[in-house]
Design a protein around this motif. Structure first.
Motif, PDB file in Angstrom:
ATOM      1  N   PRO A   1      33.419  15.478  71.020  1.00 44.30           N
ATOM      2  CA  PRO A   1      33.550  16.944  71.022  1.00 44.30           C
ATOM      3  C   PRO A   1      33.526  17.485  72.440  1.00 44.30           C
ATOM      4  CG  PRO A   1      31.309  16.318  70.462  1.00 44.30           C
ATOM      5  CD  PRO A   1      32.103  15.047  70.571  1.00 44.30           C
ATOM      6  N   ARG A   2      34.222  18.585  72.640  1.00 41.91           N
ATOM      7  CA  ARG A   2      34.260  19.222  73.960  1.00 41.91           C
ATOM      8  C   ARG A   2      34.445  20.725  73.767  1.00 41.91           C
ATOM      9  NH1 ARG A   2      38.797  17.009  72.528  1.00 41.91           N
ATOM     10  NH2 ARG A   2      40.787  18.028  72.826  1.00 41.91           N
ATOM     11  N   ALA A   3      34.250  21.468  74.809  1.00 45.75           N
ATOM     12  CA  ALA A   3      34.418  22.917  74.743  1.00 45.75           C
ATOM     13  C   ALA A   3      35.823  23.240  74.238  1.00 45.75           C
ATOM     14  CB  ALA A   3      34.201  23.530  76.119  1.00 45.75           C
ATOM     15  N   GLY A   4      35.884  24.172  73.299  1.00 43.98           N
ATOM     16  CA  GLY A   4      37.175  24.576  72.744  1.00 43.98           C
ATOM     17  C   GLY A   4      37.567  23.823  71.488  1.00 43.98           C
ATOM     18  N   SER A   5      36.865  22.725  71.178  1.00 44.85           N
ATOM     19  CA  SER A   5      37.200  21.987  69.959  1.00 44.85           C
ATOM     20  C   SER A   5      36.369  22.521  68.797  1.00 44.85           C
ATOM     21  CB  SER A   5      36.980  20.482  70.140  1.00 44.85           C
ATOM     22  OG  SER A   5      35.625  20.196  70.394  1.00 44.85           O
ATOM     23  N   LEU A   6      36.866  22.326  67.592  1.00 52.63           N
ATOM     24  CA  LEU A   6      36.183  22.770  66.384  1.00 52.63           C
ATOM     25  C   LEU A   6      35.908  21.557  65.510  1.00 52.63           C
ATOM     26  CD1 LEU A   6      35.187  25.035  64.487  1.00 52.63           C
ATOM     27  CD2 LEU A   6      37.492  25.097  63.524  1.00 52.63           C
ATOM     28  N   VAL A   7      34.655  21.396  65.121  1.00 55.23           N
ATOM     29  CA  VAL A   7      34.241  20.289  64.269  1.00 55.23           C
ATOM     30  C   VAL A   7      33.697  20.861  62.977  1.00 55.23           C
ATOM     31  CG1 VAL A   7      32.651  18.332  64.045  1.00 55.23           C
ATOM     32  CG2 VAL A   7      33.677  18.858  66.270  1.00 55.23           C
ATOM     33  N   VAL A   8      34.104  20.296  61.845  1.00 55.72           N
ATOM     34  CA  VAL A   8      33.573  20.689  60.543  1.00 55.72           C
ATOM     35  C   VAL A   8      32.589  19.615  60.105  1.00 55.72           C
ATOM     36  CG1 VAL A   8      34.105  21.179  58.126  1.00 55.72           C
ATOM     37  CG2 VAL A   8      35.676  21.927  59.924  1.00 55.72           C
ATOM     38  N   ASP A   9      31.340  20.015  59.937  1.00 56.80           N
ATOM     39  CA  ASP A   9      30.312  19.112  59.441  1.00 56.80           C
ATOM     40  C   ASP A   9      30.149  19.439  57.963  1.00 56.80           C
ATOM     41  OD1 ASP A   9      28.085  17.653  58.772  1.00 56.80           O
ATOM     42  OD2 ASP A   9      26.927  18.230  60.541  1.00 56.80           O
ATOM     43  N   GLY A  10      30.742  18.638  57.106  1.00 52.89           N
ATOM     44  CA  GLY A  10      30.779  18.900  55.675  1.00 52.89           C
ATOM     45  C   GLY A  10      29.483  18.609  54.948  1.00 52.89           C
TER      46      GLY A  10
ATOM     47  N   GLY B   1      20.903  17.907  62.321  1.00 54.64           N
ATOM     48  CA  GLY B   1      20.657  17.052  63.477  1.00 54.64           C
ATOM     49  C   GLY B   1      21.915  16.634  64.218  1.00 54.64           C
ATOM     50  N   HIS B   2      22.917  16.150  63.490  1.00 57.22           N
ATOM     51  CA  HIS B   2      24.168  15.758  64.141  1.00 57.22           C
ATOM     52  C   HIS B   2      24.876  16.991  64.698  1.00 57.22           C
ATOM     53  CE1 HIS B   2      23.550  12.056  61.807  1.00 57.22           C
ATOM     54  NE2 HIS B   2      24.292  11.480  62.730  1.00 57.22           N
ATOM     55  N   THR B   3      24.861  18.067  63.927  1.00 55.99           N
ATOM     56  CA  THR B   3      25.544  19.284  64.352  1.00 55.99           C
ATOM     57  C   THR B   3      24.953  19.825  65.643  1.00 55.99           C
ATOM     58  OG1 THR B   3      26.165  19.830  62.100  1.00 55.99           O
ATOM     59  CG2 THR B   3      26.134  21.630  63.666  1.00 55.99           C
ATOM     60  N   ALA B   4      23.642  19.767  65.788  1.00 48.11           N
ATOM     61  CA  ALA B   4      23.008  20.256  67.014  1.00 48.11           C
ATOM     62  C   ALA B   4      23.522  19.506  68.231  1.00 48.11           C
ATOM     63  CB  ALA B   4      21.490  20.122  66.905  1.00 48.11           C
ATOM     64  N   GLU B   5      23.698  18.196  68.102  1.00 47.94           N
ATOM     65  CA  GLU B   5      24.202  17.407  69.235  1.00 47.94           C
ATOM     66  C   GLU B   5      25.668  17.717  69.519  1.00 47.94           C
ATOM     67  OE1 GLU B   5      22.408  15.605  71.372  1.00 47.94           O
ATOM     68  OE2 GLU B   5      20.739  16.399  70.199  1.00 47.94           O
TER      69      GLU B   5
ATOM     70  N   VAL C   1      31.569  24.286  62.253  1.00 42.67           N
ATOM     71  CA  VAL C   1      31.424  24.917  60.944  1.00 42.67           C
ATOM     72  C   VAL C   1      30.546  23.962  60.148  1.00 42.67           C
ATOM     73  CG1 VAL C   1      32.571  25.642  58.818  1.00 42.67           C
ATOM     74  CG2 VAL C   1      33.681  26.027  61.026  1.00 42.67           C
ATOM     75  N   GLY C   2      29.347  24.409  59.790  1.00 47.39           N
ATOM     76  CA  GLY C   2      28.409  23.576  59.050  1.00 47.39           C
ATOM     77  C   GLY C   2      28.393  23.958  57.580  1.00 47.39           C
ATOM     78  N   LEU C   3      28.628  22.989  56.706  1.00 44.49           N
ATOM     79  CA  LEU C   3      28.640  23.209  55.266  1.00 44.49           C
ATOM     80  C   LEU C   3      27.633  22.285  54.599  1.00 44.49           C
ATOM     81  CD1 LEU C   3      32.521  23.048  54.768  1.00 44.49           C
ATOM     82  CD2 LEU C   3      31.135  25.106  55.036  1.00 44.49           C
ATOM     83  N   ASP C   4      27.014  22.778  53.545  1.00 49.01           N
ATOM     84  CA  ASP C   4      26.133  21.934  52.741  1.00 49.01           C
ATOM     85  C   ASP C   4      25.982  22.596  51.387  1.00 49.01           C
ATOM     86  OD1 ASP C   4      23.588  20.568  51.722  1.00 49.01           O
ATOM     87  OD2 ASP C   4      23.947  19.545  53.624  1.00 49.01           O
ATOM     88  N   GLN C   5      25.819  21.808  50.342  1.00 45.84           N
ATOM     89  CA  GLN C   5      25.674  22.392  49.007  1.00 45.84           C
ATOM     90  C   GLN C   5      24.264  22.913  48.757  1.00 45.84           C
ATOM     91  OE1 GLN C   5      26.656  19.408  46.113  1.00 45.84           O
ATOM     92  NE2 GLN C   5      24.567  18.691  45.969  1.00 45.84           N
TER      93      GLN C   5
END
Length: 97
Positions: free
Chosen positions: A47-56, A62-66, A75-79
């Motif tokens: 990941p780098r500035a300007g990129s978008l990651v979807v954490d499904g 924890g991973h999203t914070a890094e 974009v963080g998603l969880d049920q």
């Protein structure tokens, strides 16, 4: 600056029939699992500035914070609505908000 797109209300995505589970007993001192293979995951995602990651399956975030620390937007998603609330507070703390 750390940027995260968080939904104010839970968003539910379903791929099958709704299965209602009985409510689990309230657990005091509940914590989400400690994330594993974080550095390997971040390295592979690059990941780098300007990129978008979807954490499904953001869970405790924890991973999203890094990924956020690496400069990407997430974009963080969880049920689990409680997981979203927990991650939101974790990210606010990480961002210093």
């Amino acid at each position: 600056m750390i940027n995260a797109l968080l939904f104010e209300r839970p968003i539910w995505f379903m791929t099958g029939p709704l299965e209602v589970e009985e409510a689990a007993e309230a657990m005091e001192d509940f914590t989400y699992h400690r994330p594993v293979l974080v550095s390997e995951s971040v390295e592979l995602l690059a990941p780098r500035a300007g990129s978008l990651v979807v954490d499904g399956t953001c869970g405790g975030g924890g991973h999203t914070a890094e990924i956020l620390r690496a400069g990407a937007d997430v974009v963080g998603l969880d049920q689990d609505p409680d997981a979203i609330d927990f991650a939101r507070e974790n990210w606010r703390t990480t961002a210093g908000a």
